[in-house]
Design a protein around this motif. Structure first.
Motif, PDB file in Angstrom:
ATOM      1  N   UNK A  92      33.896  42.960  49.581  1.00 20.63           N
ATOM      2  CA  UNK A  92      34.938  41.932  49.643  1.00 20.63           C
ATOM      3  C   UNK A  92      34.590  40.944  50.747  1.00 20.63           C
ATOM      4  N   UNK A  93      34.739  39.652  50.429  1.00 21.54           N
ATOM      5  CA  UNK A  93      34.524  38.590  51.415  1.00 21.54           C
ATOM      6  C   UNK A  93      35.895  38.007  51.759  1.00 21.54           C
ATOM      7  N   UNK A  94      36.273  38.147  53.013  1.00 24.34           N
ATOM      8  CA  UNK A  94      37.633  37.825  53.458  1.00 24.34           C
ATOM      9  C   UNK A  94      37.594  36.692  54.467  1.00 24.34           C
ATOM     10  N   UNK A  95      38.461  35.721  54.276  1.00 25.58           N
ATOM     11  CA  UNK A  95      38.566  34.574  55.178  1.00 25.58           C
ATOM     12  C   UNK A  95      39.928  34.605  55.864  1.00 25.58           C
ATOM     13  N   UNK A 248      41.568  44.140  50.372  1.00 23.65           N
ATOM     14  CA  UNK A 248      40.378  44.610  49.649  1.00 23.65           C
ATOM     15  C   UNK A 248      40.774  45.237  48.306  1.00 23.65           C
ATOM     16  N   UNK A 249      41.849  46.026  48.298  1.00 22.75           N
ATOM     17  CA  UNK A 249      42.289  46.652  47.041  1.00 22.75           C
ATOM     18  C   UNK A 249      42.644  45.585  45.998  1.00 22.75           C
ATOM     19  N   UNK A 250      43.337  44.534  46.434  1.00 27.93           N
ATOM     20  CA  UNK A 250      43.720  43.473  45.505  1.00 27.93           C
ATOM     21  C   UNK A 250      42.489  42.739  44.984  1.00 27.93           C
ATOM     22  N   UNK A 251      41.530  42.498  45.866  1.00 26.37           N
ATOM     23  CA  UNK A 251      40.280  41.850  45.447  1.00 26.37           C
ATOM     24  C   UNK A 251      39.552  42.726  44.440  1.00 26.37           C
ATOM     25  N   UNK A 252      39.517  44.033  44.700  1.00 25.21           N
ATOM     26  CA  UNK A 252      38.841  44.975  43.797  1.00 25.21           C
ATOM     27  C   UNK A 252      39.519  44.982  42.429  1.00 25.21           C
ATOM     28  N   UNK A 253      40.863  44.985  42.418  1.00 26.50           N
ATOM     29  CA  UNK A 253      41.581  44.960  41.136  1.00 26.50           C
ATOM     30  C   UNK A 253      41.266  43.680  40.361  1.00 26.50           C
ATOM     31  N   UNK A 254      41.240  42.547  41.048  1.00 29.36           N
ATOM     32  CA  UNK A 254      40.944  41.274  40.387  1.00 29.36           C
ATOM     33  C   UNK A 254      39.538  41.297  39.787  1.00 29.36           C
ATOM     34  N   UNK A 255      38.571  41.793  40.539  1.00 30.94           N
ATOM     35  CA  UNK A 255      37.199  41.849  40.046  1.00 30.94           C
ATOM     36  C   UNK A 255      37.082  42.768  38.825  1.00 30.94           C
ATOM     37  N   UNK A 256      37.794  43.893  38.859  1.00 34.82           N
ATOM     38  CA  UNK A 256      37.751  44.812  37.718  1.00 34.82           C
ATOM     39  C   UNK A 256      38.345  44.157  36.476  1.00 34.82           C
ATOM     40  N   UNK A 257      39.465  43.425  36.634  1.00 36.15           N
ATOM     41  CA  UNK A 257      40.090  42.744  35.506  1.00 36.15           C
ATOM     42  C   UNK A 257      39.169  41.667  34.949  1.00 36.15           C
ATOM     43  N   UNK A 258      38.513  40.922  35.841  1.00 36.01           N
ATOM     44  CA  UNK A 258      37.611  39.864  35.386  1.00 36.01           C
ATOM     45  C   UNK A 258      36.411  40.453  34.666  1.00 36.01           C
ATOM     46  N   UNK A 259      35.904  41.586  35.170  1.00 34.93           N
ATOM     47  CA  UNK A 259      34.759  42.233  34.522  1.00 34.93           C
ATOM     48  C   UNK A 259      35.134  42.713  33.124  1.00 34.93           C
ATOM     49  N   UNK A 260      36.317  43.328  32.992  1.00 30.40           N
ATOM     50  CA  UNK A 260      36.773  43.773  31.671  1.00 30.40           C
ATOM     51  C   UNK A 260      36.952  42.598  30.731  1.00 30.40           C
ATOM     52  N   UNK A 261      37.468  41.489  31.268  1.00 26.83           N
ATOM     53  CA  UNK A 261      37.652  40.302  30.435  1.00 26.83           C
ATOM     54  C   UNK A 261      36.330  39.755  29.935  1.00 26.83           C
ATOM     55  N   UNK A 262      35.325  39.738  30.801  1.00 22.22           N
ATOM     56  CA  UNK A 262      34.005  39.255  30.379  1.00 22.22           C
ATOM     57  C   UNK A 262      33.394  40.181  29.337  1.00 22.22           C
ATOM     58  N   UNK A 263      33.589  41.494  29.494  1.00 23.83           N
ATOM     59  CA  UNK A 263      33.053  42.439  28.524  1.00 23.83           C
ATOM     60  C   UNK A 263      33.707  42.250  27.154  1.00 23.83           C
TER      61      UNK A 263
END
Length: 285
Positions: A92-95, A248-263
């Protein structure tokens, strides 16, 4: 101090856009201050290096020619080559964003080291890689602690880089609170999505100076659809660690949803091609 003497202060501000505050490879290298030579960062932050100090004005460097990036591992700074996990791409990259003097750097240092430092150079922008454990999994966080006086347009590149944002205001500074709604809208527009963030009300130890009520922070967080934390970098507490972990958990959830969407999208494209081929075969037979 033993070793090499301090050279003339650099005439311009030092900004750290790469990973970690830099430290010379030479043990005789010195980082000292132009104004307050007795103010030291806690040794845990820099892995016990005796030659690192924090300036109320700026950092000044002399000595060795090669600089190594630093990474943190469970609250301790180390050379980036010493921890294989720290060399990996961040999970996770956090600003960390907010107006000047709201305590952004204090929050970051408290999270990294569980220490509190009173003075910071408000012109410095630092990035840290931090190896930690979240939900029993090893995680690499890359955290950008921004300088408070820069405009939004100056931060556009960094804002695009980040996966999530810690938006900070001080409970004794109403202007810092009122600035965050427009900041969140800017980030949403820039990333073309409802960005992952947490809202943090800092300086809860200054209740006698309060200018923003907790209920106002909660209402703003509800509008932003994000978690809200009221805390104090000075007093510390588990909520500071928790806010970074939750982001980090929210970022991880977003990435998982985006990955499933791309699949799903890729699978649909394959089905469409297959159907077109079958239809073409059927029409020619």
């Amino acid at each position: 101090m033993a070793g090499a003497s301090v050279t003339e202060a650099a005439p311009r501000r030092r900004r750290h856009s790469s990973v970690g505050l830099i430290l010379s490879d030479s043990q005789s290298s010195k980082l000292t201050t132009a104004r307050n030579p007795d103010l030291r960062l806690p040794s845990a932050l820099y892995g016990g290096e005796p030659s690192v100090r924090l300036s109320g004005a700026r950092l000044v460097e002399s000595g060795g020619k090669r600089a190594d990036r630093l990474a943190t591992s469970n609250g301790r700074m180390s050379r980036s080559g010493s921890d294989p996990k720290a060399r990996m791409a961040p999970d996770s990259k956090i600003m960390v964003l907010g107006m000047a003097a709201v305590g952004k750097s204090a929050l970051v240092v408290r999270f990294l080291t569980n220490r509190f430092i009173w003075e910071y150079d408000p012109t410095l922008e630092s990035t840290y890689k931090h190896v930690t454990t979240i939900d029993e999994e090893p995680v690499v966080l890359e955290i950008l602690d921004t300088a408070g006086q820069e405009s939004l347009c100056q931060r556009e590149g960094s804002a695009r880089w980040a996966d999530g944002y810690v938006l900070v205001y001080a409970i004794n500074d109403r202007a810092s609170f009122e600035s965050l709604a427009s900041l969140k809208q800017y980030l949403d527009d820039l990333k073309k999505t409802n960005v992952q963030c947490v809202l943090v009300a800092n300086k809860s130890d200054l209740l006698h100076e309060r200018r923003v009520e907790s209920s106002e922070g909660e209402a703003l967080a509800q509008d932003m659809a994000c978690a809200f934390y009221e805390t104090s970098a000075s007093d510390g507490g588990s909520d500071i660690t928790e806010l970074f972990h939750e982001l980090h958990r929210e970022i991880k959830r977003r990435k998982m949803m985006e990955t499933k969407g791309r699949r799903r999208s890729s699978a649909q494209q394959v089905r469409n091609v297959f159907n077109r081929v079958l239809n073409k075969i059927g029409s020619t037979s």
